[in-house]
Design an enzyme around this catalytic site. Structure first.
Site, PDB file in Angstrom:
ATOM      1  N   SER A  60      27.000  31.099  29.690  1.00 13.27           N
ATOM      2  CA  SER A  60      26.858  31.468  28.170  1.00 13.27           C
ATOM      3  C   SER A  60      28.406  31.697  27.677  1.00 13.27           C
ATOM      4  CB  SER A  60      26.167  32.545  27.918  1.00 13.27           C
ATOM      5  OG  SER A  60      26.719  33.886  28.241  1.00 13.27           O
TER       6      SER A  60
ATOM      7  N   SER B 115      27.134  33.705  33.818  1.00  9.70           N
ATOM      8  CA  SER B 115      27.739  33.306  32.526  1.00  9.70           C
ATOM      9  C   SER B 115      29.344  33.692  32.389  1.00  9.70           C
ATOM     10  CB  SER B 115      26.965  34.148  31.209  1.00  9.70           C
ATOM     11  OG  SER B 115      26.036  33.571  31.046  1.00  9.70           O
TER      12      SER B 115
ATOM     13  N   LYS C 288      34.338  37.321  23.189  1.00  4.57           N
ATOM     14  CA  LYS C 288      32.998  36.678  23.161  1.00  4.57           C
ATOM     15  C   LYS C 288      32.345  37.414  22.176  1.00  4.57           C
ATOM     16  CE  LYS C 288      29.098  35.461  26.395  1.00  4.57           C
ATOM     17  NZ  LYS C 288      28.479  35.487  27.646  1.00  4.57           N
TER      18      LYS C 288
END
Lengths: 552, 498
Positions: free
Chosen positions: A218, A242, A138
């Site tokens: 997210s 997330s 990420k």
């Protein structure tokens, strides 16, 4: 965990057929018992199969079907090389631009790590727990020498000279990096639409539709990448859901550990008291393996847990005899879609089937959780994001004749997206003189009450079963006009975040439209094992094998 | 209560003063990072990723800074809070990379304490006074902006950024410039005794925000102003004086004092407005979520307590009570760490050399330390090498003096030579003939000469003019070129004059 005879892995042409692999998986999960491969199938390592004759011809898609454990065991056994794995996934990444799952691809990094693993193996050295596994990282984790943007314009081009603790631990365990995956800007969002680098498109589509769906957020780049077989696993971070919500939206598995398990050092901060890193992978076992590699005390993070990391993988057990599973009555609320309610009921049955006793519990302050979260998280964010000021790194917008204040204003106006600005404004407001007590302090009190709800509940049960999200994936653009509606989607994931509890999402099946749904297991503090075990029991019974049809 | 009053056009005014002192904690590393804290390094050479607030960096408290704050709190008899925590004070400025300063608003580490300022008539302090201290909290320092390096841009030096400060907040208990000055001097002394701050005000290790208000005697507090970053005792006193006077004149001219932050200009000796309350930031303080609360256990507190040295007040009392020093000498000797350290070393060395009790020598050594030695040192100026001024050498001088081998004047002369050359005092005394004559035969002979030459005066003395004794002593000393031991001279003269 029972000892494995020989965990060698092999792939043959027969298994390169998706169908075969799926059937094999389904077979393995049946009855919750791991068995030897049978009926002519060459066993997948996760079945504990023995080494068999194998044919060393395979297509690229073969390898991209594999998860962490299968890759690790296969590399170890010499069924394929780490380089072959990296090449296969690099090719997938390169061929999936339509998904926009990656902000930065780093094929050379994946290859370099793979080569190091292959060299170690050739030299007879011991291989790490993630040896040969290339990952999506990420783009919130600082990676040395590779742009770390937090999906923002303000950090576009920012290249850290340091490596986050979590990613460093993964490299030390033998993993490699396929690239930096997309996310909601500064991890603020539930649909991955707030990225400066464009929305991520879910590989999933509703039956008979080609409307673009949200991969969740997210960690939407992570979820899309794993679901689309661009990576066997990816790191995620979870502040209010997330990891779990995007996992649920894309039919993969993800766990947010107890707050403090994974070091936050080197992860771009969103809300410090909530942020936790965790793995997003194909199944529970892979999550256990990867979480073990990520977790551990870090003296550089004051909130890091100074506790040994258990061997979660070895202690995995789907046998829930003697365990109590709590079903929070307050989670049966308006807005819960019928298919999600049905999936939840299925989950209850599966856990009973695994030997657990199911009890109803009460989490009375649930209805205040979202409000509390959407005060605390923005409050912390408004302060955490103050460092992006154009002075030392990242974007600087210096209009002609501008003074310092003008530079701040111009830089931050240009550098932050709408959702980030919205949260900075909310956070600034709730911390302001005259509003602090009414909002921030009140929200902290609610947070304490929510924590107490869980403490009380865990006197009656060992884990809690709930939906991960109230609905399946929604369409891109569907909720962008109404931030509150978007925030409502976090209703089931936020309470565990506020309480700092370990929680995971496991795919339970497809809804009527052919979209995956996730079930959430919430555990006691530090009891990732209990969460993983219940997750495994669900996984074995759900037999979830669906995957998105490749259209990209 | 101080009797300090400002004589305004309309009558008398009292001044009320509170000080917020920022003291840099003595530690190798910064409050939340491992960067060095040494003074004077090249700009931006002592900056870690944390200090520069790079993305994803986290603060980790430096235990030593916590320990020093606790020890300081103990030294002012303060409440030590076993539970404290760090808060963020949010504001944007280029010298503040995080966009917030980590400080302690809601739960400071040290609570109520106090500090004694001693009576000093000459300094305008008629009696002892206890000044309340509200709290001490620990916080980060900011960096430094340099505006003179470029025509249109400012440069930022982050070396100081993140250095640990103690903010020591007094009660508004001071009522004269002298009290404010004495408070700051005493606080500095305590910090230096404890070793928690080096007290180097010229290097910015200690600076004070001076809160001043005025009122008619007996009336409630007036509106205060805060003059920032005043960096010497003298300037603090000056700020109180000029700011109080400015406020009195303002009020008497029909104006009102506005609550504001002011700056002191040492060159002009005036203060000027920096920003008023209306422009004050809303700092949006909230608990720093990157940091856990600081919880102190008893073992840690005991260790802190045990590590404290004898503090100024206790030392001063001991000097008076046990060593028999005058109050003045005791205060002078205990004011500075270096002074008492030199004194105590010399006292021990002298006692050892003479085999006498310290208490018996203390006054002599104190006089030497406070007046004789500094006087010689000062008169020599650059000719003196202070490195030659060892305790051993000085003890030898004091020993010779105590034994009557040298006079006070000779002691000074010998010390001068020692300071210039580093020669051994005893060798100097011998080689340079800097010794008293104690040989009774020789002295007797000289006395006989003096008496013979002054028969008339001998008669007058014997006739009852006692005052002439001093004359005979003087004549004898002159005859011996000042080298005769005065005590021996006295004795023989008394004998001979009957």
């Amino acid at each position: 965990m029972h000892p494995r005879p020989n965990t060698a892995f092999s792939v043959c042409r027969k298994l390169s057929n998706d169908d075969g692999l799926r059937r094999l998986r389904r077979y393995a999960r049946k009855g919750g018992k791991r068995r030897q491969g049978a009926q002519g199938f060459i066993p997948n390592s996760r079945l504990g199969g023995h080494h068999d004759t194998h044919i060393r011809t395979r297509s690229v898609t073969d390898l991209t079907e594999l998860g962490i454990k299968a890759i690790r065991e296969g590399v170890k056994a010499g069924d394929f090389t780490a380089r072959e794995v990296a090449e296969a996934f690099n090719a997938s990444v390169a061929g999936a631009e339509k998904l926009n799952a990656f902000i930065t691809a780093t094929p050379e990094k994946a290859l370099a790590s793979a080569d190091a693993v292959d060299a170690d193996r050739a030299a007879g050295k011991a291989l790490g727990s993630m040896a040969g596994v290339p990952l999506g990282i990420k783009d919130l984790f600082a990676t040395e020498g590779v742009q770390t943007s937090a999906a923002s314009h303000i950090l576009e081009g920012f290249t850290p000279q340091y490596e986050s603790t979590v990613s460093r631990k993964l490299w030390e365990a033998g993993a490699g990096m396929l690239g930096k995956v997309n996310l909601d800007q500064f991890a603020m969002g539930s649909s991955n639409e707030s990225s400066y680098f464009g929305e991520v498109v879910s590989p999933w589509r509703k039956q008979g539709s080609d409307a673009k769906l949200a991969p969740g957020g997210s960690s939407g780049g992570s979820s899309a990448a794993v679901a689309a077989r661009l990576a066997p696993a990816a790191t995620g971070t979870d502040t209010g859901g997330s990891i779990r919500q995007p996992a649920a939206f894309t039919g993969i598995t993800g766990i947010k550990p107890t707050y403090g398990r994974c070091s936050r050092w080197g992860i771009v901060a969103f809300a410090s008291s909530l942020d936790q890193a965790g793995p997003m992978a194909k199944d529970v076992t892979d999550c256990a393996i990867m979480l073990e590699a990520m977790a551990g005390f870090d003296p550089k993070d004051s909130t890091s847990l100074d506790m040994p990391v258990p061997n979660w993988e070895a202690a995995l057990s789907a046998d829930l005899k003697g365990k109590k599973v709590g079903i929070p009555k307050e989670y049966r609320m308006d807005g819960l879609s019928a298919d999600v309610a049905k999936a939840w009921d299925d989950g209850v049955q599966w856990l009973k089937d695994a030997g657990a006793e199911v009890v109803e519990i009460s989490l009375p302050h649930t209805k205040y959780a979202l409000a509390s979260y959407y005060i605390i998280a923005p409050a912390e964010a408004s302060s955490n994001l103050a460092r992006y000021d154009g002075v030392r790194y990242g974007l600087r917008d210096l209009p002609e004749g501008a003074n310092l204040q003008d530079m701040y204003a111009a830089t931050r106006a240009a550098g932050f997206g709408d959702e980030v600005k919205r949260r900075i404004l909310i956070g600034t407001y709730v911390l302001s003189a005259g509003f602090y007590d009414a909002y921030y302090n009140q929200a902290q009190k609610v947070r304490t009450l929510i924590q107490r709800d869980f403490t009380n509940a865990f006197e009656q049960c060992d884990v809690i079963l709930a939906p991960t999200a109230p609905t399946a994936a929604f369409a891109l653009g569907e909720k962008t006009g109404d931030p509150l509606e978007m925030y409502m989607g976090d209703v089931f994931s936020v309470p565990a975040s506020l309480a700092g509890l370990p929680a995971m999402s496991v795919p339970s099946g497809l809804n009527a439209e052919g979209l995956p749904l996730g079930l959430q297991i919430i555990g006691k503090p530090f009891d990732e094992q209990g969460v993983l075990n219940a997750g495994l029991a669900l996984e074995e019974r759900a037999g979830f094998t669906a995957k998105p049809q490749k259209w990209w | 209560m101080s009797n300090y009053r400002i004589q305004g056009a309309t009558g008398e005014w009292e001044v009320v003063i509170g000080l917020e002192v920022h003291a840099q904690v003595t530690s190798e590393a910064k409050l939340f990072s491992s960067s060095s804290t040494s003074f004077g390094a090249e700009p931006n050479t002592q900056v870690s990723l944390i200090d520069a607030a790079m993305p994803g960096m986290l603060p980790v408290p430096n235990q030593e800074c916590i320990r020093q704050a606790v020890r300081t709190g103990m030294a002012i008899n303060a409440q030590i809070n076993k539970y404290s925590r760090f808060d963020r004070k949010n504001y944007f400025y280029a010298d503040l990379p995080q966009g917030y300063q980590i400080s302690q608003l809601y739960h400071p580490i040290v609570g109520e304490g106090e500090l004694l300022i001693e009576a000093d008539e000459k300094a305008g302090l008629p009696e002892d006074k206890v000044i309340g201290i509200e709290r001490i909290h620990v916080e980060q320092d900011a960096g430094k902006l340099m505006h003179d390096q470029h025509p249109t841009m400012s440069y930022v030096d982050l070396n100081r950024c993140g250095v640990a400060l103690m903010e020591i907040v007094s009660r508004p208990d001071m009522t004269s410039p002298a009290e404010a000055g004495a408070y700051l001097a005493k606080l500095r002394s305590i910090l230096r005794y404890v070793g928690s701050c080096d007290g180097n005000m010229d290097q910015g290790s200690m600076r004070a925000d001076v809160n001043v208000s005025v009122r008619r005697p007996g009336e409630p507090f007036g509106t205060r102003t805060e003059t920032k970053n005043v960096n010497s005792v003298r300037f603090v006193m000056q700020v109180v004086e000029v700011e109080a006077r400015r406020q009195v004149e303002l009020i008497e001219d029909g104006g009102t004092v506005v609550q504001e932050t002011r700056l002191f200009d040492p060159t002009s000796g005036t203060t000027r407005s920096m920003r008023s309350k209306e422009d004050a930031h809303d700092y949006r303080y909230f608990p720093d979520p990157d940091l856990l609360p600081v919880e102190l256990d008893d073992a840690f507190l005991q260790e802190c307590k045990a590590s404290l040295p004898e503090l100024p007040d206790a030392k001063r009392a001991r000097y008076v009570e046990t060593l028999g020093l005058t109050a003045y000498n005791a205060r002078e000797l205990t004011a500075e760490v270096e002074t008492f350290a030199r004194f105590e070393t010399l006292l021990a060395e002298t006692a050892k050399a003479l085999g006498k009790d310290e208490a018996k020598l203390a006054t002599q050594v104190a006089n030497w330390s406070l007046s004789v030695a500094p006087g010689v040192l000062k008169s020599l100026g650059e000719e003196a090498d202070p490195a030659h001024s060892t305790a051993e050498a000085q003890a030898k001088i004091l020993k010779m003096q105590d034994a009557g081998e040298i006079s006070g004047g000779q002691a000074k002369e010998i010390y001068e030579i020692v300071l210039k050359t580093g020669r051994d005092p005893e060798e100097v005394a011998d080689a340079e003939g800097l010794k008293q004559v104690s040989d009774t035969g020789a002295i007797e002979a000289k006395i006989d000469e003096v008496l013979a030459a002054n028969q008339d005066k001998v008669e007058q003395y014997r006739g009852g003019k006692d005052k002439l004794f001093g004359f005979f002593v003087g004549q004898t000393m002159k005859a011996t070129q000042g080298k005769a031991n005065p005590q021996v001279v006295n004795e023989i003269l008394k004998q001979k004059l009957g």
